[in-house]
Design a protein around this motif. Structure first.
Motif, PDB file in Angstrom:
ATOM      1  N   GLU A   1       0.834  -1.203   0.000  1.00 22.20           N
ATOM      2  CA  GLU A   1       0.000   0.000   0.000  1.00 22.20           C
ATOM      3  C   GLU A   1       0.868   1.253   0.000  1.00 22.20           C
ATOM      4  O   GLU A   1       2.000   1.248   0.509  1.00 22.20           O
TER       5      GLU A   1
ATOM      6  N   CYS B   1      -2.650   0.246  -3.997  1.00 22.95           N
ATOM      7  CA  CYS B   1      -2.152  -1.060  -3.575  1.00 22.95           C
ATOM      8  C   CYS B   1      -1.611  -1.777  -4.812  1.00 22.95           C
ATOM      9  O   CYS B   1      -2.352  -2.001  -5.768  1.00 22.95           O
TER      10      CYS B   1
ATOM     11  N   TRP C   1     -10.139  -3.170   0.613  1.00 20.34           N
ATOM     12  CA  TRP C   1      -9.521  -2.371   1.667  1.00 20.34           C
ATOM     13  C   TRP C   1     -10.249  -2.576   2.987  1.00 20.34           C
ATOM     14  O   TRP C   1     -11.476  -2.559   3.044  1.00 20.34           O
TER      15      TRP C   1
ATOM     16  N   ARG D   1     -10.795  -4.499  13.034  1.00 19.84           N
ATOM     17  CA  ARG D   1     -10.570  -4.217  11.617  1.00 19.84           C
ATOM     18  C   ARG D   1     -11.919  -4.182  10.903  1.00 19.84           C
ATOM     19  O   ARG D   1     -12.752  -5.083  11.064  1.00 19.84           O
TER      20      ARG D   1
ATOM     21  N   PHE E   1      -5.533  -1.162   5.171  1.00 15.78           N
ATOM     22  CA  PHE E   1      -4.883  -2.372   4.682  1.00 15.78           C
ATOM     23  C   PHE E   1      -5.503  -2.812   3.359  1.00 15.78           C
ATOM     24  O   PHE E   1      -6.720  -2.810   3.205  1.00 15.78           O
TER      25      PHE E   1
ATOM     26  N   TRP F   1      -2.505 -10.057   2.912  1.00 11.98           N
ATOM     27  CA  TRP F   1      -2.591  -8.715   3.480  1.00 11.98           C
ATOM     28  C   TRP F   1      -1.324  -7.924   3.220  1.00 11.98           C
ATOM     29  O   TRP F   1      -0.221  -8.473   3.206  1.00 11.98           O
TER      30      TRP F   1
ATOM     31  N   GLN G   1       0.972  -4.426   4.490  1.00 19.40           N
ATOM     32  CA  GLN G   1       1.455  -3.948   5.789  1.00 19.40           C
ATOM     33  C   GLN G   1       0.639  -2.788   6.330  1.00 19.40           C
ATOM     34  O   GLN G   1       0.699  -2.486   7.531  1.00 19.40           O
ATOM     35  N   GLY G   2      -0.097  -2.115   5.463  1.00 21.41           N
ATOM     36  CA  GLY G   2      -0.941  -1.012   5.899  1.00 21.41           C
ATOM     37  C   GLY G   2      -0.307   0.346   5.670  1.00 21.41           C
ATOM     38  O   GLY G   2       0.914   0.479   5.612  1.00 21.41           O
TER      39      GLY G   2
END
Length: 124
Positions: free
Chosen positions: A6, A22, A36, A45, A95, A114, A116-117
């Protein structure tokens, strides 16, 4: 394995817009959907938006519907989240996530890969 990276987070003021990106790479064959999630401090989350891998269908969480828009560039395996009219309550780590399931999924447990954000902070 699928890698998701991201970018695009930052500090903005309420009412501003921001676009997250992303980049997906690796064994993307078989991915059914990508989307997302966001997670604010002390909260679970939360699903924000999703799109099928071919880009044919989009899905949004109630808290972002009408303000956030998800899209992807199929040729570049890149996903975008356009966030408009941002509010302080949108502050979270965002994320990117992908899954191989054949049905629409919005629970974190249903997603296989996923990133890492990236941090988004909206000041009032």
């Amino acid at each position: 394995q699928v890698q998701l990276i991201e970018s695009g987070g930052g500090l903005v003021q309420a009412g501003d817009s921001l676009r997250l990106t992303c980049a997906a790479s690796g064994r993307t064959f078989g991915i059914n959907a990508i989307g997302w999630f966001r997670q604010a401090p002390g909260k679970e989350r939360e699903f924000a938006a999703g799109i099928t891998w071919n880009g044919g269908s989009t899905y949004y969480g109630d808290s972002v519907k009408g303000r956030f828009f998800i899209s992807r560039d199929n040729a570049k395996n890149t996903l975008f989240l356009q966030m408009n009219n941002l509010k302080p309550e949108d502050t979270a780590v965002y994320f990117c996530a992908a899954h191989r399931r054949s049905y629409f999924a919005s629970r974190p447990d249903d997603f296989d890969y996923w990133g890492q954000g990236t941090q988004v902070t909206v000041s009032s």
